[in-house]
Design a protein around this motif. Sequence first.
Motif, PDB file in Angstrom:
ATOM      1  N   ARG A 165      10.845  -3.084 -10.678  1.00 31.97           N
ATOM      2  CA  ARG A 165      11.010  -2.198  -9.537  1.00 31.97           C
ATOM      3  C   ARG A 165      11.267  -0.764 -10.000  1.00 31.97           C
ATOM      4  N   GLY A 166      11.318   0.130  -9.018  1.00 26.80           N
ATOM      5  CA  GLY A 166      11.634   1.521  -9.329  1.00 26.80           C
ATOM      6  C   GLY A 166      10.624   2.197 -10.230  1.00 26.80           C
ATOM      7  N   GLY A 167       9.348   1.801 -10.114  1.00 27.23           N
ATOM      8  CA  GLY A 167       8.293   2.437 -10.888  1.00 27.23           C
ATOM      9  C   GLY A 167       8.018   1.805 -12.234  1.00 27.23           C
ATOM     10  N   ASP A 168       8.781   0.757 -12.603  1.00 24.89           N
ATOM     11  CA  ASP A 168       8.601   0.164 -13.929  1.00 24.89           C
ATOM     12  C   ASP A 168       7.244  -0.501 -14.100  1.00 24.89           C
ATOM     13  N   LEU A 169       6.675  -1.073 -13.026  1.00 20.63           N
ATOM     14  CA  LEU A 169       5.343  -1.672 -13.146  1.00 20.63           C
ATOM     15  C   LEU A 169       4.312  -0.602 -13.473  1.00 20.63           C
ATOM     16  N   ALA A 170       4.426   0.564 -12.845  1.00 19.13           N
ATOM     17  CA  ALA A 170       3.502   1.663 -13.143  1.00 19.13           C
ATOM     18  C   ALA A 170       3.694   2.153 -14.570  1.00 19.13           C
ATOM     19  N   ARG A 171       4.936   2.249 -15.019  1.00 16.61           N
ATOM     20  CA  ARG A 171       5.205   2.693 -16.388  1.00 16.61           C
ATOM     21  C   ARG A 171       4.554   1.766 -17.401  1.00 16.61           C
ATOM     22  N   LEU A 172       4.628   0.453 -17.130  1.00 15.80           N
ATOM     23  CA  LEU A 172       4.087  -0.526 -18.083  1.00 15.80           C
ATOM     24  C   LEU A 172       2.568  -0.560 -18.056  1.00 15.80           C
ATOM     25  N   ALA A 173       1.963  -0.351 -16.888  1.00 15.07           N
ATOM     26  CA  ALA A 173       0.503  -0.445 -16.750  1.00 15.07           C
ATOM     27  C   ALA A 173      -0.202   0.831 -17.219  1.00 15.07           C
ATOM     28  N   TYR A 174       0.513   1.950 -17.305  1.00 19.67           N
ATOM     29  CA  TYR A 174      -0.108   3.192 -17.742  1.00 19.67           C
ATOM     30  C   TYR A 174      -0.703   3.014 -19.143  1.00 19.67           C
ATOM     31  N   PRO A 175      -1.915   3.559 -19.413  1.00 18.10           N
ATOM     32  CA  PRO A 175      -2.665   4.603 -18.697  1.00 18.10           C
ATOM     33  C   PRO A 175      -3.678   4.088 -17.662  1.00 18.10           C
ATOM     34  N   ASN A 182       3.937  14.552 -10.491  1.00 24.85           N
ATOM     35  CA  ASN A 182       3.596  15.814  -9.837  1.00 24.85           C
ATOM     36  C   ASN A 182       4.861  16.471  -9.311  1.00 24.85           C
ATOM     37  N   GLU A 183       4.688  17.558  -8.552  1.00 20.67           N
ATOM     38  CA  GLU A 183       5.844  18.294  -8.061  1.00 20.67           C
ATOM     39  C   GLU A 183       6.681  17.492  -7.069  1.00 20.67           C
ATOM     40  N   LYS A 184       6.086  16.449  -6.465  1.00 23.02           N
ATOM     41  CA  LYS A 184       6.820  15.591  -5.527  1.00 23.02           C
ATOM     42  C   LYS A 184       7.430  14.373  -6.205  1.00 23.02           C
ATOM     43  N   LYS A 185       7.429  14.386  -7.531  1.00 29.09           N
ATOM     44  CA  LYS A 185       7.981  13.277  -8.307  1.00 29.09           C
ATOM     45  C   LYS A 185       7.260  11.965  -8.026  1.00 29.09           C
ATOM     46  N   ARG A 186       5.947  12.042  -7.935  1.00 24.56           N
ATOM     47  CA  ARG A 186       5.120  10.845  -7.769  1.00 24.56           C
ATOM     48  C   ARG A 186       4.107  10.782  -8.904  1.00 24.56           C
ATOM     49  N   TYR A 187       3.785   9.570  -9.317  1.00 19.61           N
ATOM     50  CA  TYR A 187       2.855   9.402 -10.431  1.00 19.61           C
ATOM     51  C   TYR A 187       1.453   9.845 -10.023  1.00 19.61           C
ATOM     52  N   LYS A 188       0.841  10.639 -10.873  1.00 16.78           N
ATOM     53  CA  LYS A 188      -0.500  11.147 -10.586  1.00 16.78           C
ATOM     54  C   LYS A 188      -1.554  10.053 -10.653  1.00 16.78           C
ATOM     55  N   PHE A 189      -1.301   9.002 -11.414  1.00 18.00           N
ATOM     56  CA  PHE A 189      -2.298   7.954 -11.614  1.00 18.00           C
ATOM     57  C   PHE A 189      -2.131   6.799 -10.625  1.00 18.00           C
ATOM     58  N   GLN A 224      10.708   2.689  -0.467  1.00 21.16           N
ATOM     59  CA  GLN A 224      11.259   1.444   0.048  1.00 21.16           C
ATOM     60  C   GLN A 224      10.218   0.340   0.153  1.00 21.16           C
ATOM     61  N   LEU A 225       8.960   0.678   0.000  1.00 27.55           N
ATOM     62  CA  LEU A 225       7.901  -0.313   0.197  1.00 27.55           C
ATOM     63  C   LEU A 225       7.856  -1.294  -0.966  1.00 27.55           C
ATOM     64  N   GLY A 226       8.146  -2.541  -0.674  1.00 29.95           N
ATOM     65  CA  GLY A 226       8.061  -3.585  -1.685  1.00 29.95           C
ATOM     66  C   GLY A 226       8.928  -3.321  -2.894  1.00 29.95           C
ATOM     67  N   GLY A 227      10.031  -2.560  -2.741  1.00 28.98           N
ATOM     68  CA  GLY A 227      10.892  -2.294  -3.874  1.00 28.98           C
ATOM     69  C   GLY A 227      10.376  -1.189  -4.764  1.00 28.98           C
ATOM     70  N   GLY A 228       9.261  -0.565  -4.378  1.00 29.16           N
ATOM     71  CA  GLY A 228       8.749   0.565  -5.149  1.00 29.16           C
ATOM     72  C   GLY A 228       8.370   0.247  -6.588  1.00 29.16           C
ATOM     73  N   PRO A 229       7.607  -0.814  -6.871  1.00 29.71           N
ATOM     74  CA  PRO A 229       7.251  -1.113  -8.268  1.00 29.71           C
ATOM     75  C   PRO A 229       6.353  -0.052  -8.897  1.00 29.71           C
ATOM     76  N   CYS A 230       5.706   0.758  -8.062  1.00 28.26           N
ATOM     77  CA  CYS A 230       4.824   1.808  -8.590  1.00 28.26           C
ATOM     78  C   CYS A 230       5.258   3.196  -8.124  1.00 28.26           C
ATOM     79  N   VAL A 231       6.480   3.309  -7.625  1.00 24.85           N
ATOM     80  CA  VAL A 231       7.018   4.585  -7.157  1.00 24.85           C
ATOM     81  C   VAL A 231       8.143   5.012  -8.095  1.00 24.85           C
ATOM     82  N   TYR A 232       8.089   6.247  -8.561  1.00 27.38           N
ATOM     83  CA  TYR A 232       9.040   6.746  -9.565  1.00 27.38           C
ATOM     84  C   TYR A 232      10.475   6.697  -9.064  1.00 27.38           C
ATOM     85  N   ASP A 233      11.347   6.191  -9.910  1.00 26.73           N
ATOM     86  CA  ASP A 233      12.789   6.183  -9.666  1.00 26.73           C
ATOM     87  C   ASP A 233      13.462   6.570 -10.981  1.00 26.73           C
TER      88      ASP A 233
END
Length: 679
Positions: free
Chosen positions: A273-283, A352-359, A301-310
């Motif tokens: 959660r908290g963006g860790d799935l996105a961190r692991l899947a990058y690039p 990005n400037e909104k603290k969201r992953y560009k990818f 809040q959506l699904g625990g945010g596995p792809c949203v930066y925390d």
Amino acid sequence: MQQHERKHKYRKQEEIDPLKQEETARKIAAKEAKRQQVIEDVKLSLKRRRFDRIAIENARSDIEANIRQKEIRDMKKLRGEKTMLQIRKDLSAIIEAGIKCICPSIIIPKKIKYDGRTTLTINNVKYKIKNNLHIVGWGKEVVTMSSAFEKVVGKQLKRGFIVVPRKSISMMWNFPEAFPKLDSRITFVEAGMNGQPDEKTVEITQKIVNYCKRLKKRDLLIVMLSRDLDDLLCCPQNTITLKDKLRVLNRLKAANATLEEINIVRNKLSAIRGGDLARLAYPAKIITLFTSDMLAEPLEQLGGGPCVYDPKNQKALAILIKYKLVDKVSQNVRELLGESGSRKMRADAQLNEKKRYKFVQQYVIACNADAIECMAREALKLGLSPLKLNSTCSGTVEEFAQEYVKIASLMILAVENKITKLEMYEQMKESPICPLTDRKVWEMFPTKDKWSLGLCLLLGGRPTFNLGENSGKSGPNQELALYFSLYWYMRTKQYPILRGYTVWFLGGSSYGRDGNTSASGAFGYKSLATDIHPEYEKAKSIYKTAFLKWRKLAEDKQSESRIVKARQTMKDAEEMKKRYAAILPERVLRENNTNLFFSSINNGDELLQLKRENYYMLADVGDLHVIHIARFQCNCSGTCHVDEDRIYADRDYPVNRMLSATVVPVLQYCCRVAAPKSL
């Protein structure tokens, strides 16, 4: 001849160790017992699945039988009743059109297109694909979402993993629309137990994590999420156990921590959660698809945010300090929460400037707004004039009813020129329940030439609704329909001009089941709730008369047979009085037992029942509401208008009402319905 003595060699017998033999026998017995237990578990599972399949088939047969019986009853209805029947039919068609169009198997092919070559289009955004698609997902709705997606992209999908609640896979085979491809490349795994994550949840999620770590820059990862994933999307950090994590979260809930606070702690303890799935899947590029009842819901809040930066900072530790729980958790948990931030990874440089992953791209694949759009089209087909107001209303059930009654009355007062456009705007612009933009308020000002056969106000949301341990059978839409009936009746007392209009409400759950009932929703109109009180008073009077007669006979020492007969009559009258008392509107609302009310009147016609038992296929995006407003002349030759302060029965059009198993003929009020009168 020299005889050679043959030496007989005797094999030395091995000494048998009784203790070792006993231990071996014990191990064999344990393995056999374990084997038998596995066999019994499999048999029990197969038996349960068979019972579930039989239950589904029986439910389908019951629905078909009920539909046939209702058709026979409807054929015998009189003219006024048939007009009410037509209103129910039209409103049901509108709600069902909205529910059907957001089914994953229907909406996925509409919103996701594949040209058969190298281009995948999602919500008009194009992506290049070439055997580089991967799917992971969590939730029951994701079963049909992923199956529909695979049917669109075909062999472009390399592999997928979908985590679903227990029984989801066996239930899937009862619904042909949910069938995955026979050569599907998606692995479906059941996990979780009684709404809580288990070791199977952690095991499969860890497998998904390891799979995503191997993705390359050319890969495209599709992440599918549905609501309420706390028991499925679970993978604690390596330094803590599942029990440690659950113990912390349960103590926060017991301390009445807010949902936001619990999610902050949950994200810090999670490895996904908290963006860790996105961190692991990058690039790899990531596309998140989800269903939502609120478009305005924060993405975090959506699904625990596995792809949203925390950032996973020390907010979690501060929350434990706030609730004085630091000393009540393990040392490993304290150390993890005390870390200043998450371990920096390459993906964190892609913000990005909104603290969201560009990818990462996120799309709402199904929501209430989609359903309302389809409802509007269906209303137009029926010759009604639809007006889409708001799909994200929020508040309690009673607040919803009050707001809906206010909106409907303002529309009528405006069309009757009793209020100006500015006055209507002032009363509707700042609604806390159903917020409307300035433009929407100005555009919705009604004119007579645009009403067609009636005006349909289309709304949606998720009313706050809680069932206690001692509650009966109820649902937010059934309570809303009853509250609407009560408040609309009071509104017509306040503004007599409203009595010249027929106003109906219908609320339905997009999930197909309203609360803890089998119904999908319910209808509400002016005389729905008030009809019960005269019948209850009549039942009280009949009981009182029967009681006095029985007591008189007993005091006069009349014949035993007459006394017994009078006593039975009294008991029957008392039972009927109790049945009416049990369904008084104020009582069923207080006891959260509105389903008893709707089931007991008009043969259950005021309940919304879907025509198919296809709840497994539906997406839970909230509740759908329609308010139908039309000007009608009454069928009762003006009888009900003699005294507007009193309710009159239309004695020309009796209707059977059912209380429990006993059918009791009573009179239904005319509800001011008949052929439409031109405006």
